[in-house]
Design an enzyme around this catalytic site. Structure first.
Site, short mmCIF file in Angstrom:
data_model
loop_
_atom_site.label_atom_id
_atom_site.label_comp_id
_atom_site.label_asym_id
_atom_site.label_seq_id
_atom_site.Cartn_x
_atom_site.Cartn_y
_atom_site.Cartn_z
N TYR A 124 -18.81 -9.08 -3.10
CA TYR A 124 -17.93 -8.40 -2.14
C TYR A 124 -18.72 -7.86 -0.97
CZ TYR A 124 -19.26 -4.43 -5.24
OH TYR A 124 -19.94 -3.51 -6.01
N HIS B 78 -17.52 -0.68 -6.32
CA HIS B 78 -16.07 -0.61 -6.10
C HIS B 78 -15.66 0.85 -6.13
CE1 HIS B 78 -15.01 -4.88 -7.37
NE2 HIS B 78 -16.25 -4.78 -7.78
P1 FAD Z 1 -26.41 8.49 -12.76
O1 FAD Z 1 -25.94 7.77 -11.58
O2 FAD Z 1 -27.37 7.81 -13.68
O3 FAD Z 1 -27.08 9.84 -12.23
C1 FAD Z 1 -27.87 10.65 -13.05
C2 FAD Z 1 -28.77 11.50 -12.16
O4 FAD Z 1 -29.46 12.44 -12.97
C3 FAD Z 1 -29.85 10.67 -11.46
O5 FAD Z 1 -29.85 10.98 -10.08
C4 FAD Z 1 -31.14 11.08 -12.17
O6 FAD Z 1 -32.27 11.02 -11.31
C5 FAD Z 1 -30.81 12.51 -12.59
N1 FAD Z 1 -31.56 12.98 -13.77
C6 FAD Z 1 -31.78 12.31 -14.93
N2 FAD Z 1 -32.49 13.07 -15.79
C7 FAD Z 1 -32.74 14.25 -15.15
C8 FAD Z 1 -33.44 15.44 -15.52
N3 FAD Z 1 -34.04 15.57 -16.73
N4 FAD Z 1 -33.49 16.48 -14.63
C9 FAD Z 1 -32.88 16.37 -13.40
N5 FAD Z 1 -32.22 15.23 -13.00
C10 FAD Z 1 -32.14 14.20 -13.87
N6 FAD Z 1 -19.51 1.88 -11.52
C11 FAD Z 1 -18.39 1.81 -10.76
O7 FAD Z 1 -17.55 2.73 -10.80
N7 FAD Z 1 -18.15 0.73 -9.96
C12 FAD Z 1 -19.04 -0.31 -9.86
O8 FAD Z 1 -18.81 -1.25 -9.09
C13 FAD Z 1 -20.24 -0.27 -10.66
N8 FAD Z 1 -21.16 -1.28 -10.63
C14 FAD Z 1 -22.28 -1.19 -11.42
C15 FAD Z 1 -23.20 -2.26 -11.46
C16 FAD Z 1 -24.34 -2.19 -12.27
C17 FAD Z 1 -25.30 -3.36 -12.32
C18 FAD Z 1 -24.60 -1.03 -13.05
C19 FAD Z 1 -25.84 -0.94 -13.94
C20 FAD Z 1 -23.68 0.02 -13.04
C21 FAD Z 1 -22.52 -0.06 -12.25
N9 FAD Z 1 -21.56 0.97 -12.24
C22 FAD Z 1 -20.43 0.89 -11.49
C23 FAD Z 1 -21.75 2.12 -13.15
C24 FAD Z 1 -22.32 3.30 -12.44
O9 FAD Z 1 -23.49 2.93 -11.76
C25 FAD Z 1 -22.65 4.43 -13.41
O10 FAD Z 1 -21.66 4.56 -14.38
C26 FAD Z 1 -22.76 5.73 -12.62
O11 FAD Z 1 -23.79 5.64 -11.69
C27 FAD Z 1 -22.97 6.92 -13.53
O12 FAD Z 1 -23.08 8.07 -12.74
P2 FAD Z 1 -23.71 9.38 -13.32
O13 FAD Z 1 -23.65 10.38 -12.21
O14 FAD Z 1 -23.08 9.72 -14.63
O15 FAD Z 1 -25.22 9.01 -13.69
#
Ligand code: FAD
Length: 384
Positions: free
Chosen positions: A215, A47
């Site tokens: 969706y 979403h």
């Molecule tokens: P992440 O997406 O986890 O990105 C972290 C990045 O850091 C990754 O690319 C990883 O490879 C990299 N990384 C990790 N460690 C290192 C390292 N040591 N060195 C270099 N790179 C590294 N959210 C919504 O807003 N809407 C939704 O509909 C939704 N649906 C979801 C459904 C499910 C089943 C799940 C599990 C989650 C959902 N979420 C949703 C939540 C959302 O996926 C996460 O909150 C979001 O992806 C977090 O983003 P981020 O950039 O903080 O972390």
């Protein structure tokens, strides 16, 4: 720091990619380091609420997102067995008018690809896994698993639920398994048969302790996605996800409405994901290191706002660094935390309780939020 501050963003997820774009736009010298060699179009939807679309407007991909995504007119909540409507929350044109931008559902991979393409050439380096971080007071030294070393003035930990930067700030501690798993599948939209309801563009089917959210993930509505919430006592934290099967889905959703059954029967590939959480962290930054997104406040996805919080964090961090100046990074980080912690914790709590839009309620505090224009609150003076 007499030069233009160098900001290293660790992790190119939705949060890190947004942070890098916005910090670059604000004139900082940004580098984005991602451990993965490249990104694939994983089978998942997401979403994208008006609160996020306002950030996409600033990044410059709002129109492309609007073209790509599905625009549901309503969020429906339905009874698992009868299909009766439990809630009908207006989105569509109402969201544009009342909340200031569209409410979309999209393919997560397509969304991520647009964000990555928006980054200027030379900002992102793939295949860079951060191994060690050393804040030396005047500079931060970053050591990667390939043996390379980089320096930065500020380091943003956008490295997800098992964040290396969080570990540096607060010590090693695995996230908590929330006692639920989520099945995820994307596949061509099946045809509607007798006994089924037409597919709502966005609907959550609810039983007492289990749900299925479905969706469309494209504007043509030719691809559909479901994501479940199913209680499961145990999960081995070494696995982030595992393959699942139609048989397992049939078992969990026995007796559910024929529309749900049709989705299960038309599933091609389905995976299951552990849902992970952390209690609110006692600090979001120290010295030259600062956290955002899942690195900081991982949550159950039951409000569909986890990535939204990561993206809002990114925008608020860029705003605070611009407002204060990166030379006073500690003050900028305090201002950032003061303006994000309460909202992120509230969303974390509601996601944990899984009550969002189960019945009719006013979602304007969430969808109407504008990270660029919300008045800033002052940080509480806690540093000695
Ligand atoms: P992440 O997406 O986890 O990105 C972290 C990045 O850091 C990754 O690319 C990883 O490879 C990299 N990384 C990790 N460690 C290192 C390292 N040591 N060195 C270099 N790179 C590294 N959210 C919504 O807003 N809407 C939704 O509909 C939704 N649906 C979801 C459904 C499910 C089943 C799940 C599990 C989650 C959902 N979420 C949703 C939540 C959302 O996926 C996460 O909150 C979001 O992806 C977090 O983003 P981020 O950039 O903080 O972390």
């Amino acid at each position: 720091m007499s030069h233009n501050p160098r900001i290293a963003v660790i992790g190119a997820g939705l949060g890190g990619a947004s942070a890098a774009s916005l910090l670059f736009q604000a004139g900082f010298n940004v580098r984005l380091y991602e451990q993965a060699p490249s990104f694939a179009r994983l089978g998942a939807g997401i979403h994208v609420g008006p609160n996020v679309m306002k950030v996409m407007r600033r990044i410059g991909i709002e129109d492309a997102m609007n073209t790509q995504g599905s625009h549901p007119d309503h969020w429906y909540s339905r009874h698992w067995e009868t299909g009766d409507i439990l809630a009908r929350v207006p989105l569509g044109d109402y969201a544009v008018k009342e909340y200031g931008a569209s409410y979309l559902t999209v393919h997560r991979g397509d969304f991520h690809a647009l964000l990555m393409e928006a980054l200027p050439a030379g900002v992102t380096t793939f295949g860079k896994q951060l191994a060690k971080v050393d804040d030396r007071g005047d500079v931060v030294r970053l050591e990667f698993t390939d043996g390379s070393v980089e320096e930065a003035d500020i380091v943003v930990g956008a490295d997800g639920v098992n964040s290396r930067i969080r570990e540096e700030l607060l010590g090693a501690e695995p996230p908590k398994y929330a006692g639920y798993l989520a099945h995820r599948a994307v596949f061509p939209t099946p045809s509607v048969k007798v006994g089924m309801l037409p597919f709502d563009a966005c609907v959550k089917w609810w039983s007492e302790d289990q749900h299925m959210m479905t969706y469309f993930v494209t504007s043509r509505q030719d691809e559909i996605y479901y994501v479940t919430g199913v209680p499961a006592e145990k999960w081995d934290l070494n696995d982030r996800w595992l393959p699942s099967s139609k048989e397992e889905m049939r078992e969990f959703y026995k007796g559910w409405h024929p529309t749900v059954q049709a989705l299960i029967e038309n599933t091609r590939e389905v995976t299951k994901w552990s849902l992970l959480e952390r209690d609110p962290l006692p600090l979001w930054s120290r010295g030259r290191l600062v956290l955002l997104g899942d690195a900081c406040h991982p949550m159950k996805p039951h409000m569909a706002q986890g990535a939204a919080m990561a993206i809002e964090d990114a925008a608020m961090l860029a705003r605070c660094l611009q407002e204060v100046g990166a030379h006073d990074h500690e003050l900028a980080f305090d201002l950032y935390e003061a303006n994000r912690a309460e909202r992120a914790s509230k969303v974390q709590r509601i996601s944990h309780n899984n009550t969002w839009l189960r019945t009719n309620e006013d979602p304007s505090w969430c969808f109407g939020y504008d990270v660029f224009n919300v008045p800033l609150v002052e940080p509480v003076a806690t540093r000695s």
